[in-house]
Design an enzyme around this catalytic site. Structure first.
Site, PDB file in Angstrom:
ATOM      1  CB  SER A 422      -0.767  -0.433   1.441  1.00  0.00           C
ATOM      2  OG  SER A 422      -2.160   0.348   0.816  1.00  0.00           O
ATOM      3  CE  LYS A 447      -4.692  -2.181  -0.411  1.00  0.00           C
ATOM      4  NZ  LYS A 447      -4.971  -0.500  -0.727  1.00  0.00           N
TER       5      LYS A 447
END
Length: 520
Positions: A422, A447
């Site tokens: 992330s 991600k």
């Protein structure tokens, strides 16, 4: 799991159609009455057919509008309207235009009132309204406007008609679970694991976790990195000093075999983190393997302050009179304290005349997207940090002009692994593509999407994928990850003391010469 998000308050859904209907009726009756009077003044009594056609035209126009927009006027009441109009045609009946208008108005209002009271589309319960809040949030914010190849409006209508959200015989708790399941079922149709429903407690816990405190047992966890693949479970990266896990004797390197009797053999770190968190004062049972010993521990969750940064100055052997000094910074999460803590660590290390920096992002699962951007600005001169994209392409660019940089020239190495996710990947990708740092380790989690968390009116929330991102080199890392420049030895430690030991001890299996960390 930590998400890259902002918090948004969603306003409850309310219908305004009754008020609009009243306005339409008033305007309609005024127009008919004025038209009829004016025609009566200018025409003889032989124009009755014209007045009937005028009235019928407006009645049909309004009826058609109601039928197409609301579905309110039934065949029964439409038939009644035609009977009234046919009655007005009888040449021997002395019925005034005003009386016909009055009867038409009464029938229209009655028909609309009956339809409003009986129609399931507008007689909405609190559970229906909560479902519609969730539906509308996805409709407005979700990145894929094709909604995984389905008609999003049709799904709403079918769900309101068929999902058991209004069962009166059920208790409130069961009815609430019905709407909870209806929302989860709706989100599942998107086939997006990062768009999910958060019950009020989980929403509250997620929000508090990004603000620098978390209710849990004080563990940072990651994936094991044993080269022989024999380790099954999740590894303890660190235990917060003074926290429940630390007091129970859990330490770095221990293996979590089970959480509340659920094996962690194939459990992701995000699911595990959610299981470890919970209401303050509640308990969680852990099965821990520490060396050859297996322990069963019951820990009580409590609020734990999160310091996202640890740092260490390492002096390593080198040539010349001055030993190379490397400033090691481990960043564990992107909460509201992260960028300030990184700046403070850099300032402290610079005061000790460091020659280079190592930024350790291993097992950092992300957090607040803005903090990731601010930390990138610390290391970069004028550069693009990340491109934000939707289904139509690039919609926003985050960059820096260099004014926030405090360490833009010193050699920099970044350590990553499959637990780097992330916001960590945004930072690692920006430093790599701008040739600001050399990356070591293994491909990151992958991600490449950004979520916003929206609060619903009952205190629950929705984590919604609102965009995807590309690195400065326009690389989409979703499900692929950021690829490092070099691997790390399998036994390379994840704590600051172990890191320095590997650089200082040339005989250790994890040894890397200090200067090699910064060469491409």
């Amino acid at each position: 799991m930590c998400q890259d998000f902002v918090l948004v308050q969603v306003q409850p859904w309310k219908s305004q159609h009754a008020r609009v209907l009243g306005s339409q009726l008033q305007g309609f009756l005024l127009y008919i009455r004025t038209s009829a009077v004016n025609r009566h003044r200018s025409c003889s009594n032989t124009d009755g057919a014209y007045k009937h056609k005028l009235l019928l035209r407006h009645v049909r126009r309004l009826s058609k509008s109601f039928l197409s927009q609301r579905g309110w006027v039934s065949k029964k009441h439409t038939s009644s309207l035609h009977k009234v109009i046919n009655f007005s045609e009888r040449p021997k009946q002395l019925v005034s235009a005003f009386f016909v208008q009055l009867v038409v108005a009464v029938l229209l209002v009655t028909s609309a009132s009956v339809a409003v009271s009986k129609s399931p589309s507008w007689a909405l319960s609190e559970n229906n309204l909560l479902f519609l809040e969730a539906w509308r949030t996805i409709d407005r914010a979700y990145v894929d406007k094709g909604f995984n190849g389905q008609s999003w409006f049709r799904y709403r209508e079918n769900a309101l008609r068929n999902e058991p959200m209004n069962t009166r015989e059920e208790t409130f708790l069961v009815v609430y679970l019905h709407v909870d399941m209806a929302i989860r079922k709706m989100l599942a149709t998107l086939d997006d694991p990062f768009t999910r429903f958060l019950e009020p407690e989980k929403f509250k816990s997620l929000r508090s976790g990004t603000q620098g405190a978390l209710t849990g047992v004080g563990l940072s966890i990651g994936y094991p990195t044993g080269s022989d693949g024999s380790v099954a479970g999740l590894v303890v990266i660190s235990a917060s000093p003074g926290g429940p896990a630390d007091r129970a004797g859990i330490s770095s390197g221990d293996i979590i075999l089970a959480i509340d009797d659920t094996t962690t053999e194939s459990m992701g770190i995000y699911d595990a983190a959610e299981k470890l968190q919970g209401p303050e004062g509640s308990s969680v049972e852990l099965t821990i393997r520490s060396g050859p010993e297996t322990k069963h521990l019951a820990l009580t969750r409590e609020k734990v302050s999160l310091n996202p940064v640890k740092s260490r100055l390492c002096e390593v052997p080198g040539s010349g009179k001055d030993l190379p000094k490397i400033g090691y910074i481990k960043l564990t999460s992107f909460n509201q304290n992260a960028s300030g803590a990184v700046r403070k660590a850099i300032d402290t290390l610079k005061s000790s005349s460091v020659n280079a920096f190592v930024l350790d992002l291993r097992d950092n699962s992300g957090g607040l997207f803005p903090e990731g951007i601010e930390i990138a600005k610390i290391w970069l001169d004028k550069s693009v940090i990340v491109y934000i994209c939707d289904s139509l392409g690039v919609r926003d660019i985050y960059d820096t002009d260099g004014s926030s940089a405090v360490a833009a020239s010193e050699p920099l190495a970044v350590l990553v692994n499959k637990g780097t996710a992330s916001a960590s990947e945004i930072l690692a990708g920006a430093l790599k593509d701008n040739k600001r740092a050399v990356l070591f380790g293994e491909p990151t989690y992958g991600k490449g999407k950004i979520q916003s968390v929206f609060q619903l009116s009952d205190g629950s929330g929705l984590a919604v994928t609102v965009a995807r991102y590309e690195t400065p080199a326009h690389t989409n890392i979703d499900k692929v990850g950021v690829i490092p420049d070099h691997p790390l030895p399998a036994s390379f430690p994840k704590d600051e003391d172990g890191f320095c030991g590997c650089l200082q001890d040339s005989a250790s299996a994890c040894h890397i010469k200090g200067l090699q960390l910064f060469s491409r």
